[in-house]
Write a protein that holds these residues in place. Structure first.
Motif, PDB file in Angstrom:
ATOM      1  N   ARG A  30       0.814  -1.220   0.000  1.00 61.66           N
ATOM      2  CA  ARG A  30       0.000   0.000   0.000  1.00 61.66           C
ATOM      3  C   ARG A  30       0.843   1.263   0.000  1.00 61.66           C
ATOM      4  N   SER A  31       1.861   1.303   0.828  1.00 63.17           N
ATOM      5  CA  SER A  31       2.680   2.513   0.919  1.00 63.17           C
ATOM      6  C   SER A  31       3.335   2.827  -0.412  1.00 63.17           C
ATOM      7  N   LYS A  32       3.876   1.805  -1.068  1.00 64.26           N
ATOM      8  CA  LYS A  32       4.534   2.016  -2.358  1.00 64.26           C
ATOM      9  C   LYS A  32       3.539   2.507  -3.402  1.00 64.26           C
ATOM     10  N   TRP A  81      11.380  -6.407   7.403  1.00 66.97           N
ATOM     11  CA  TRP A  81      11.865  -6.261   8.770  1.00 66.97           C
ATOM     12  C   TRP A  81      10.807  -6.578   9.807  1.00 66.97           C
ATOM     13  N   ASN A  82       9.616  -6.955   9.349  1.00 66.22           N
ATOM     14  CA  ASN A  82       8.530  -7.405  10.216  1.00 66.22           C
ATOM     15  C   ASN A  82       8.049  -6.336  11.204  1.00 66.22           C
ATOM     16  N   ALA A 111      10.367   2.706   1.690  1.00 73.58           N
ATOM     17  CA  ALA A 111      10.905   2.368   3.007  1.00 73.58           C
ATOM     18  C   ALA A 111       9.837   1.784   3.923  1.00 73.58           C
ATOM     19  N   ALA A 112       8.631   2.368   3.886  1.00 74.06           N
ATOM     20  CA  ALA A 112       7.562   1.912   4.776  1.00 74.06           C
ATOM     21  C   ALA A 112       7.195   0.461   4.509  1.00 74.06           C
ATOM     22  N   ASP A 113       7.036   0.106   3.230  1.00 73.34           N
ATOM     23  CA  ASP A 113       6.662  -1.273   2.919  1.00 73.34           C
ATOM     24  C   ASP A 113       7.806  -2.245   3.161  1.00 73.34           C
ATOM     25  N   ASN A 114       9.037  -1.802   2.957  1.00 75.15           N
ATOM     26  CA  ASN A 114      10.171  -2.672   3.262  1.00 75.15           C
ATOM     27  C   ASN A 114      10.273  -2.948   4.755  1.00 75.15           C
ATOM     28  N   VAL A 129       4.896   1.512  11.801  1.00 78.42           N
ATOM     29  CA  VAL A 129       5.352   2.268  10.636  1.00 78.42           C
ATOM     30  C   VAL A 129       4.539   3.543  10.464  1.00 78.42           C
ATOM     31  N   ARG A 130       3.211   3.434  10.591  1.00 80.04           N
ATOM     32  CA  ARG A 130       2.355   4.615  10.438  1.00 80.04           C
ATOM     33  C   ARG A 130       2.675   5.660  11.511  1.00 80.04           C
ATOM     34  N   ARG A 131       2.916   5.209  12.720  1.00 78.13           N
ATOM     35  CA  ARG A 131       3.240   6.143  13.810  1.00 78.13           C
ATOM     36  C   ARG A 131       4.561   6.861  13.539  1.00 78.13           C
TER      37      ARG A 131
END
Length: 417
Positions: free
Chosen positions: A117-119, A278-279, A270-273, A285-287
């Motif tokens: 989604r982020s990408k 990196w689990n 970066a967000a989706d990676n 991530v959103r925060r």
């Protein structure tokens, strides 16, 4: 086609929690290739769609300068005398979005796998920033060497070409797409299987009672207050107090948007990676990205009020602030899809309604607080905007969620579909 790989969920995870970014109750097919995929074709077409949308907005602002009568009565002069004059004023309009963003959110609810989604969304919406970067100086060049009418001819033609491609190549869902591969279709549908609702009606009451929704509302409202302050009031401050107008220089006008465009693209990757490799949990991530994208602009906005008459630093702070704001594109800005994919368009319509308020009342409040146009008065304006941004970031951090809410996948009696 490869068989789906079952998702592994830690045994100590409670149902509905967000301790893992993967779907917890459904098998997950291996990622379909990116190259020539239908979902990334959609992202790039959406990118150029928003490019056209914002180009058409910006070119009107630029062409309007040539369109209006040069003998028009000048507006009331409220320019401060605290700083030496660097250039003369020029009016540039700023306006905001309508149905396009909610419509795109609604489409991505059927097309974007959770871990992409982020990408996909950052690629789509980054077109708005690049459209501003390109059309701002290009429209000025066309007006100077040709005529303002050619601005509309050029970008209008580009818009028509995009419209033809969009109607020909895009489908509402993977099921109705003519050329999508069976493997990609299965990958998308399996990843969304337990996230979409089959309800015929919108669950308005539980939706409006949802605290995660209001966390996005507060963050969106706060972010836009600083956004409008940076892109509308800070140039006003520079023109009327610092006596330097960034809008006169097409390159300097485009730099903040270019920085935001780069940041949106990179932060989406970066967000989706972080989630897939990196689990990191979706909520984490959103925060983090919301905190960076809201605290950063707040810091530089306050700093802009304490630079004295240094207009070079003001330009630098404007650029850095706008660039850091791009992190929010992978933060609260797409949380609508995290908490309720089936109603993401409706949720964005709700949050964006509140988020347009700063654009209406922000300039009014700023004017009331700056009767003498002194640097000290403007420091108050910037500090208020920064405080709102920090409050919004903290509120979203405390009450935002990263998993699909029960009301978004359940019937009115609370049973899962």
């Amino acid at each position: 086609m490869k068989s789906p790989v079952p998702d592994t969920t830690p045994s100590d995870c409670e149902e509905g929690s967000d301790c893992t970014p993967l779907l917890q109750h459904a098998p997950r097919a291996e990622t379909a290739p990116v190259c020539c995929s239908a979902r990334y074709n959609l992202a790039f077409l959406a990118f150029f769609g928003f490019f056209v949308l914002y180009s058409l907005r910006v070119n009107l602002s630029v062409a309007l300068v040539d369109m209006v009568d040069s003998n028009t009565t000048a507006a009331e002069n409220r320019t401060s005398s605290e700083c030496a004059e660097h250039s003369a004023p020029i009016k540039v309009l700023h306006n905001q979005t309508g149905v396009t963003f909610p419509a795109m959110h609604a489409m991505w609810s059927s097309w974007a796998p959770p871990l992409e989604r982020s990408k996909l969304l950052s690629i789509s919406y980054a077109g708005a920033q690049l459209g501003t970067v390109v059309s701002l100086p290009l429209s000025g060049i066309i007006c100077f060497y040709l005529n303002w009418t050619y601005v509309f001819y050029l970008f209008g033609l580009v818009g028509i070409i995009w419209f033809i491609l969009w109607t020909w190549l895009v489908s509402d869902t993977p099921d109705t797409h003519r050329t999508i591969s069976p493997y990609e279709k299965e990958y998308i549908l399996s990843s969304l299987r337990n996230q979409l609702s089959s309800q015929k009606s919108v669950p308005w009451i539980p939706m409006l009672k949802s605290l995660p929704l209001w966390a996005i509302v507060v963050a969106h409202f706060s972010y836009n207050w600083t956004f409008y302050t940076l892109l509308t009031l800070l140039p006003t401050y520079m023109k009327e107090v610092l006596r330097f107008n960034i809008q006169e220089n097409g390159f300097l006008s485009a730099v903040p948007y270019f920085g935001c465009w780069v940041c949106m693209i990179l932060s989406g990757q970066a967000a989706d990676n972080l989630r897939a490799k990196w689990n990191f949990s979706t909520l984490c991530v959103r925060r983090v990205f919301s905190l960076i994208g809201m605290f950063g602009p707040a810091v530089f906005l306050v700093a802009a009020g304490f630079i004295g008459c240094d207009y070079s630093l003001a330009v630098a702070f404007l650029t850095i602030s706008t660039t850091l704001g791009g992190f929010c594109s992978s933060g609260f800005s797409i949380s609508h899809l995290d908490i309720a994919p089936s109603y993401a368009g409706i949720l964005l319509g709700i949050t964006n309604t509140f988020a347009t308020i700063p654009g209406m009342i922000g300039p009014v409040i700023a004017r009331s607080l700056t009767p003498e146009n002194t640097i000290r008065e403007w420091q108050t304006v910037f500090c208020i905007a920064a405080a709102l941004n920090v409050f919004g970031a903290i509120f979203f951090t405390l009450f935002g969620k990263g998993e699909v809410q029960g009301w978004a996948v359940s019937d009115h009696h609370g049973h899962k579909n």
